[in-house]
Enzyme design. Structure first.
Site, mmCIF file in Angstrom:
data_model
loop_
_atom_site.group_PDB
_atom_site.id
_atom_site.type_symbol
_atom_site.label_atom_id
_atom_site.label_comp_id
_atom_site.label_asym_id
_atom_site.label_seq_id
_atom_site.Cartn_x
_atom_site.Cartn_y
_atom_site.Cartn_z
ATOM 1 N N ASN A 160 0.797 -1.234 0.000
ATOM 2 C CA ASN A 160 0.000 0.000 0.000
ATOM 3 C C ASN A 160 0.831 1.287 0.000
ATOM 4 O O ASN A 160 0.525 2.224 -0.708
ATOM 5 C CB ASN A 160 -1.023 -0.016 1.134
ATOM 6 C CG ASN A 160 -0.376 -0.120 2.488
ATOM 7 O OD1 ASN A 160 0.636 -0.791 2.652
ATOM 8 N ND2 ASN A 160 -0.935 0.540 3.461
ATOM 9 N N GLU A 260 3.859 -4.975 12.185
ATOM 10 C CA GLU A 260 2.937 -3.854 11.955
ATOM 11 C C GLU A 260 1.790 -4.426 11.145
ATOM 12 O O GLU A 260 1.943 -4.691 9.958
ATOM 13 C CB GLU A 260 3.628 -2.735 11.170
ATOM 14 C CG GLU A 260 4.952 -2.245 11.751
ATOM 15 C CD GLU A 260 4.787 -1.494 13.051
ATOM 16 O OE1 GLU A 260 3.648 -1.146 13.390
ATOM 17 O OE2 GLU A 260 5.802 -1.284 13.739
ATOM 18 N N CYS A 294 -2.872 1.599 6.510
ATOM 19 C CA CYS A 294 -3.245 0.887 7.735
ATOM 20 C C CYS A 294 -3.863 1.828 8.751
ATOM 21 O O CYS A 294 -4.634 1.413 9.606
ATOM 22 C CB CYS A 294 -2.018 0.212 8.319
ATOM 23 S SG CYS A 294 -0.662 1.373 8.580
ATOM 24 N N GLU A 473 8.102 0.574 15.912
ATOM 25 C CA GLU A 473 9.248 0.993 15.110
ATOM 26 C C GLU A 473 9.273 2.519 15.121
ATOM 27 O O GLU A 473 8.352 3.162 15.602
ATOM 28 C CB GLU A 473 9.142 0.420 13.693
ATOM 29 C CG GLU A 473 9.179 -1.110 13.710
ATOM 30 C CD GLU A 473 9.227 -1.770 12.333
ATOM 31 O OE1 GLU A 473 9.364 -1.064 11.323
ATOM 32 O OE2 GLU A 473 9.121 -2.999 12.285
HETATM 33 P P1 NAD Z 1 -0.464 -9.526 3.284
HETATM 34 O O1 NAD Z 1 -0.377 -9.943 4.705
HETATM 35 O O2 NAD Z 1 -1.312 -10.299 2.367
HETATM 36 O O3 NAD Z 1 1.005 -9.538 2.624
HETATM 37 C C1 NAD Z 1 2.088 -8.820 3.171
HETATM 38 C C2 NAD Z 1 3.396 -9.431 2.694
HETATM 39 O O4 NAD Z 1 3.536 -10.726 3.257
HETATM 40 C C3 NAD Z 1 3.482 -9.608 1.179
HETATM 41 O O5 NAD Z 1 4.799 -9.331 0.772
HETATM 42 C C4 NAD Z 1 3.155 -11.080 1.008
HETATM 43 O O6 NAD Z 1 3.684 -11.645 -0.170
HETATM 44 C C5 NAD Z 1 3.814 -11.678 2.238
HETATM 45 N N1 NAD Z 1 3.285 -12.965 2.688
HETATM 46 C C6 NAD Z 1 2.025 -13.450 2.549
HETATM 47 N N2 NAD Z 1 1.938 -14.681 3.123
HETATM 48 C C7 NAD Z 1 3.150 -14.965 3.652
HETATM 49 C C8 NAD Z 1 3.694 -16.078 4.367
HETATM 50 N N3 NAD Z 1 2.951 -17.148 4.679
HETATM 51 N N4 NAD Z 1 4.997 -16.021 4.748
HETATM 52 C C9 NAD Z 1 5.749 -14.949 4.465
HETATM 53 N N5 NAD Z 1 5.302 -13.870 3.774
HETATM 54 C C10 NAD Z 1 4.016 -13.869 3.381
HETATM 55 O O7 NAD Z 1 -0.879 -7.998 3.311
HETATM 56 P P2 NAD Z 1 -1.179 -7.048 2.060
HETATM 57 O O8 NAD Z 1 -2.518 -7.407 1.502
HETATM 58 O O9 NAD Z 1 0.003 -7.022 1.166
HETATM 59 O O10 NAD Z 1 -1.266 -5.606 2.784
HETATM 60 C C11 NAD Z 1 -2.395 -5.100 3.400
HETATM 61 C C12 NAD Z 1 -2.345 -5.317 4.904
HETATM 62 O O11 NAD Z 1 -1.174 -4.693 5.448
HETATM 63 C C13 NAD Z 1 -3.508 -4.669 5.619
HETATM 64 O O12 NAD Z 1 -3.984 -5.549 6.614
HETATM 65 C C14 NAD Z 1 -2.893 -3.425 6.270
HETATM 66 O O13 NAD Z 1 -3.546 -2.948 7.412
HETATM 67 C C15 NAD Z 1 -1.536 -3.938 6.604
HETATM 68 N N6 NAD Z 1 -0.600 -2.820 6.802
HETATM 69 C C16 NAD Z 1 -0.205 -2.509 8.083
HETATM 70 C C17 NAD Z 1 0.639 -1.428 8.296
HETATM 71 C C18 NAD Z 1 1.093 -1.057 9.683
HETATM 72 O O14 NAD Z 1 2.067 -0.320 9.773
HETATM 73 N N7 NAD Z 1 0.438 -1.522 10.741
HETATM 74 C C19 NAD Z 1 1.080 -0.662 7.216
HETATM 75 C C20 NAD Z 1 0.658 -1.001 5.946
HETATM 76 C C21 NAD Z 1 -0.186 -2.091 5.746
#
Ligand code: NAD
Length: 492
Positions: A160, A260, A294, A473
């Site tokens: 995002n 996060e 997020c 962080e």
């Molecule tokens: P996601 O969890 O689907 O994927 C995040 C990353 O993890 C990607 O690079 C993905 O390829 C990888 N991944 C997926 N499964 C994995 C596994 N089993 N092992 C290792 N890596 C794996 O999330 P998304 O759809 O890419 O992003 C959206 C989410 O991120 C939302 O829930 C949002 O709230 C969250 N987010 C949180 C913050 C924060 O700072 N708290 C910031 C930005 C986004």
């Protein structure tokens, strides 16, 4: 298979770009148009292993012991080089995400530069704790802690705000502390992590200290990386569901994690606000980055006496957002990241309708002309008539949507806002100074804003509680995660 028509994005391992294997490639699609944008080389287990070994090699070859002044100078050079290639980064970010070019310039890439400079300053200024111990038997001792790099750090990030909040926000402090990193960007946003490899190499970073492996999560590069036994720590930003999987993977070896995760953030609007000022802030907090931050507000609790004004005003602002060509500076709002994500968000539209929601803005998919109709566009949408019992109010949607719910008392507003398993961020809108402080402190979140949203000082802690994550962080919190202290006790 790589095609002639779109660029090929390669993995970066041990200081060089790996030759793509045609059998292990996937297509990255432009979310604004639905057309192919790039062919991405997916790292297999052997390549991920090579990346981790390269990172270990860089540490052993001396990167971990480089003087802080050299590491921080390198970070500042990297910031300068991103500025020199500013428009390359902007183009890459806009292509991958479809976000408006103005936002990529003012927020994403500008903040990536700021992250490198801020962490250079923070690490350069960091001292070590030391203190004298006086024991009852008369012995005295000097205690101090030496902070050493954690080692090989796996950096897994979502799509995002790929460069800003996620990649550079983690990579800059990790490198500043003398770690070597293996980065796994989201499959949706492979471009900027790859450009950063060029910049860091040009800045003089030793081969192996920064590696990029592309691919997906389970059964792909993400899983191969987090389960690799020679990874010393994992910093992960993404959904709470994936965080749970990554935590399982980190258990063998008891490796530290920084998480996060998702949010379901509330805003509370009291009856004493300047309505226009609050509406400007709320509109930003609901719709920035098409609601895909997020920190975005998805639940709005509004005092009943100003409820109608806020609903009407926010609906009017939603209607004023300009969806369109991401490269136009007139555009305020891009598409969602993918059709798959749009299907998920539209699923909540159905749930909201079934729960009796009234749609006061948007509610569907727009038609933007033949060039853009293949993209993952969605109308900015607002609902009334839902309660905290309804799934669209309980679960993270991650789109340009929010539910507005009235309240009567401060106590009720606090209870409604805290009635969630998430604990990332909240915003309180009021002109009563004491109430602002009082209510912000009662929010069960990592970050509470008063009369603003997403105003960040890079020294302050960032993160959340509950389903929103583990640890913080930013500033000193990053230094704590990316280092291991050894306490030295000298009897005097
Ligand atoms: P996601 O969890 O689907 O994927 C995040 C990353 O993890 C990607 O690079 C993905 O390829 C990888 N991944 C997926 N499964 C994995 C596994 N089993 N092992 C290792 N890596 C794996 O999330 P998304 O759809 O890419 O992003 C959206 C989410 O991120 C939302 O829930 C949002 O709230 C969250 N987010 C949180 C913050 C924060 O700072 N708290 C910031 C930005 C986004």
């Amino acid at each position: 298979m790589p095609t002639e028509t779109v660029p090929v994005i390669r993995n970066f391992v041990g200081g060089t770009f790996a030759e793509p294997d045609p059998e292990h490639c996937f297509t990255k699609t432009n979310p604004a148009t639905g057309t192919p944008l790039a062919t991405v080389h997916e790292a297999d287990r052997a390549l991920v292993d090579r990346a981790v070994r390269s990172a270990r090699g860089a540490l052993e070859d001396g990167w971990a012991d480089t003087p802080v002044r050299e590491r921080t100078a390198l970070l500042r050079r990297a910031a300068d080089l991103i500025e020199e290639r500013f428009e390359d980064f902007v183009a890459a970010e806009v292509g991958d995400t479809g976000k408006p070019v103005t936002q990529a310039r003012e927020l994403d890439v500008a903040r990536a530069v700021a992250n490198f400079r801020a962490f250079a300053d923070i690490v350069a200024a960091a001292g070590q704790d030391s203190y004298l111990t006086d024991l009852p038997d008369g012995r005295r001792a000097l205690n101090y802690a030496v902070r050493k790099p954690l080692g090989v750090v796996a950096v897994i990030v979502p799509w995002n705000l790929p460069l800003l909040l996620l990649l550079t926000w983690k990579v800059a402090p990790a490198l500043a502390c003398g770690n070597a990193v293996v980065v796994k960007p989201s499959e949706e946003t492979p471009s900027t992590a790859t450009l950063l490899a060029e910049v860091l190499a040009d800045a003089g970073l030793p081969a192996g200290a920064y590696n990029v492996v592309h691919g997906f999560g389970a059964g792909s590069a993400g899983e191969f990386l987090v389960t690799h036994p020679d990874v010393d720590g994992i910093t992960f930003t993404g959904s709470s569901a994936t965080g749970t999987e990554v935590m399982r993977a980190a258990a063998p070896g008891v490796r530290p994690v920084s998480f996060e995760l998702g949010g379901k953030n509330a805003a509370i609007v009291f009856d004493d606000v300047d309505v226009e000022e609050a509406l400007d802030g709320l509109s930003r907090s609901v719709f920035t980055n098409t609601g895909q931050v997020c920190l975005c507000t998805e639940r709005l609790y509004v005092h009943r006496s100003v409820f109608a004004d806020i609903v009407d005003g926010l609906a009017e602002r939603a209607a004023r957002l300009r969806l369109g060509d991401p490269l136009s500076t007139r555009t305020t709002t891009g598409p969602l990241i993918s059709h798959e994500h749009r299907r998920k968000v539209l699923g909540y539209f159905d749930l909201a309708e079934a729960a009796g929601a009234k749609v006061v803005a948007g509610g569907g998919t727009p038609h933007l002309g033949p060039e853009l109709d293949g993209g993952a566009w969605l109308e900015p949408t607002l609902w009334t008539g839902l309660t905290n019992a309804d799934r669209p109010v309980r679960e993270e949607i991650f789109g340009p949507v929010a539910a507005l719910i009235p309240f009567d008392t401060e106590e009720e507003a606090v209870a409604l806002a805290n009635d969630t398993s998430y604990g990332l961020a909240a915003a309180v809108w009021t002109n009563d100074l004491r109430r602002g402080h009082r209510v912000a402190q009662r929010m069960d979140v990592g970050m509470a804003w008063v009369n603003t949203w997403f105003l960040r000082d890079l020294r302050s802690p960032f993160g959340g509680a509950g389903l929103s994550g583990i640890g913080r962080e930013g500033g000193a919190s990053s230094l704590h995660f990316y280092t291991e202290p050894t306490n030295v006790c000298v009897q005097l």
